[in-house]
Design a protein around this motif. Structure first.
Motif, mmCIF file in Angstrom:
data_model
loop_
_atom_site.group_PDB
_atom_site.id
_atom_site.type_symbol
_atom_site.label_atom_id
_atom_site.label_comp_id
_atom_site.label_asym_id
_atom_site.label_seq_id
_atom_site.Cartn_x
_atom_site.Cartn_y
_atom_site.Cartn_z
ATOM 1 N N LEU A 41 -74.370 -81.217 3.507
ATOM 2 C CA LEU A 41 -75.556 -81.338 4.405
ATOM 3 C C LEU A 41 -74.852 -82.291 5.647
ATOM 4 N N LEU A 42 -74.489 -83.187 5.222
ATOM 5 C CA LEU A 42 -73.898 -84.353 6.215
ATOM 6 C C LEU A 42 -72.808 -83.776 7.152
ATOM 7 N N THR A 43 -71.830 -82.897 6.540
ATOM 8 C CA THR A 43 -71.176 -82.031 7.167
ATOM 9 C C THR A 43 -71.936 -81.084 8.414
ATOM 10 N N ALA A 44 -72.988 -80.446 7.990
ATOM 11 C CA ALA A 44 -73.361 -79.391 8.808
ATOM 12 C C ALA A 44 -74.240 -80.452 10.043
ATOM 13 N N VAL A 45 -74.520 -81.650 9.577
ATOM 14 C CA VAL A 45 -75.192 -82.544 10.560
ATOM 15 C C VAL A 45 -74.175 -82.900 11.731
ATOM 16 N N ALA A 46 -72.921 -83.389 10.991
ATOM 17 C CA ALA A 46 -72.062 -83.943 11.719
ATOM 18 C C ALA A 46 -71.393 -82.695 12.774
ATOM 19 N N LEU A 47 -71.537 -81.589 12.234
ATOM 20 C CA LEU A 47 -70.767 -80.413 13.156
ATOM 21 C C LEU A 47 -71.659 -80.188 14.455
ATOM 22 N N ALA A 48 -73.030 -80.070 14.080
ATOM 23 C CA ALA A 48 -74.059 -79.899 14.877
ATOM 24 C C ALA A 48 -74.276 -81.048 16.025
ATOM 25 N N GLY A 49 -74.270 -82.099 15.529
ATOM 26 C CA GLY A 49 -73.919 -83.419 16.620
ATOM 27 C C GLY A 49 -72.823 -83.483 17.364
ATOM 28 N N GLY A 67 -69.167 -87.443 19.788
ATOM 29 C CA GLY A 67 -68.972 -86.219 19.435
ATOM 30 C C GLY A 67 -67.797 -85.784 18.706
ATOM 31 N N VAL A 68 -66.714 -86.398 19.271
ATOM 32 C CA VAL A 68 -65.352 -86.315 18.336
ATOM 33 C C VAL A 68 -65.473 -87.042 17.116
ATOM 34 N N LEU A 69 -66.057 -88.291 17.308
ATOM 35 C CA LEU A 69 -66.024 -88.886 15.875
ATOM 36 C C LEU A 69 -66.888 -88.135 14.714
ATOM 37 N N GLU A 70 -68.127 -87.552 15.439
ATOM 38 C CA GLU A 70 -68.728 -86.714 14.165
ATOM 39 C C GLU A 70 -68.062 -85.488 14.002
ATOM 40 N N LEU A 71 -67.364 -84.970 15.045
ATOM 41 C CA LEU A 71 -66.506 -83.984 14.243
ATOM 42 C C LEU A 71 -65.235 -84.369 13.106
ATOM 43 N N VAL A 113 -68.742 -94.096 4.754
ATOM 44 C CA VAL A 113 -68.927 -95.623 5.133
ATOM 45 C C VAL A 113 -69.113 -95.502 6.690
ATOM 46 N N CYS A 114 -68.086 -94.837 7.217
ATOM 47 C CA CYS A 114 -67.998 -94.826 8.876
ATOM 48 C C CYS A 114 -69.468 -94.021 9.304
#
Length: 188
Positions: free
Chosen positions: A11-19, A52-56, A80-81
Motif C-alpha cells: 500500500l505504501l509503495t503504491a502511494v509513493a509511486l503515485a505521488g 517526487g524523486v524521494l517518494e520514488l 522512518v523516512c
C-alpha cells in the motif's frame, strides 16, 4: 504477521509511486490545478521534483530490500523516512485547511509506523499474546540460509585442508617420518 507487513509495504509503495510519478513528471501548473495540489503554488519546481524523486526512492526502499533479501534492514529505515515525509505533508495540508488530506496522510503515517519503529513492539506483544514466537521472527528464512551457507563453507574448507594435507604427505613423506596422519596435519 509477515503477510500484514507485505500488504502495508504494498500500500505504501503504491502511494509513493503515485505521488512520486506525479510530482516528478507532471508540470507544476497542472499539479496546482488539481485538488490537494494547492501547496505547489508557493513551492519551487525543483523542490517539488525533489519530493517526487524521494517518494520514488521510498517506493523502491519499501519493497526491493525485503523482496531481494539484500539489506532488509532498509525497509524500516525507509519507513522512518516516509514518516518524516508524512509529517511534513500533514503540516502543509493543515496550514491550508485540508483536513481530509491530513487524515489520509495520518493513515499513511500509521502504516509507516507499523512497518518501522512500532514493528518490534507489535511483534513482541503478538508473541506474548499468542505464544508462537517461532512464527513471528523477523526473517526466519534468512537465518536458515546463513547457517546453511556457513556450514557449506566450513565443510568445503575442511575438505580442502584435508586434500592439501594428503598432497603434502604424499610429496614430502612427512607423515611416515613423524608418525602423523593427514588429519593431524590439517589441525597443525
Amino acid at each position: 504477521m509477515n503477510t500484514t507487513l507485505w500488504i502495508a509495504a504494498g500500500l505504501l509503495t503504491a502511494v509513493a509511486l503515485a505521488g512520486g510519478i506525479s510530482k516528478t513528471f507532471i508540470p507544476k501548473a497542472r499539479l496546482a490545478a488539481q485538488q490537494g495540489g494547492e501547496w505547489t503554488h508557493d513551492a519551487n519546481s525543483g523542490f517539488i521534483k525533489t519530493l517526487g524523486v524521494l517518494e520514488l526512492l521510498a517506493a523502491i526502499g519499501l519493497i526491493l530490500p525485503a523482496a531481494l533479501d539484500i539489506a532488509p534492514v532498509m525497509v524500516p529505515v525507509t519507513a522512518v523516512c516516509w514518516i518524516a515525509l508524512m509529517v511534513g505533508a500533514m503540516i502543509t495540508h493543515s496550514r491550508l485547511g485540508q483536513s481530509g488530506l491530513v487524515l489520509l496522510n495520518s493513515v499513511y503515517l500509521a502504516l509507516a509506523l507499523f512497518m518501522g519503529p512500532l514493528r518490534p513492539l507489535v511483534l513482541r506483544q503478538l508473541t506474548k499474546v499468542v505464544g508462537l514466537a517461532h512464527r513471528f521472527r523477523r526473517f526466519p528464512h534468512l537465518g536458515r540460509r546463513r547457517r546453511a551457507v556457513a556450514t557449506r563453507i566450513r565443510s568445503a574448507t575442511a575438505r580442502s585442508r584435508l586434500c592439501d594435507a594428503q598432497a603434502i604427505t604424499a610429496v614430502t613423506g612427512r607423515a611416515s617420518r613423524t608418525g602423523t596422519t593427514a588429519s593431524d596435519l590439517v589441525r597443525s
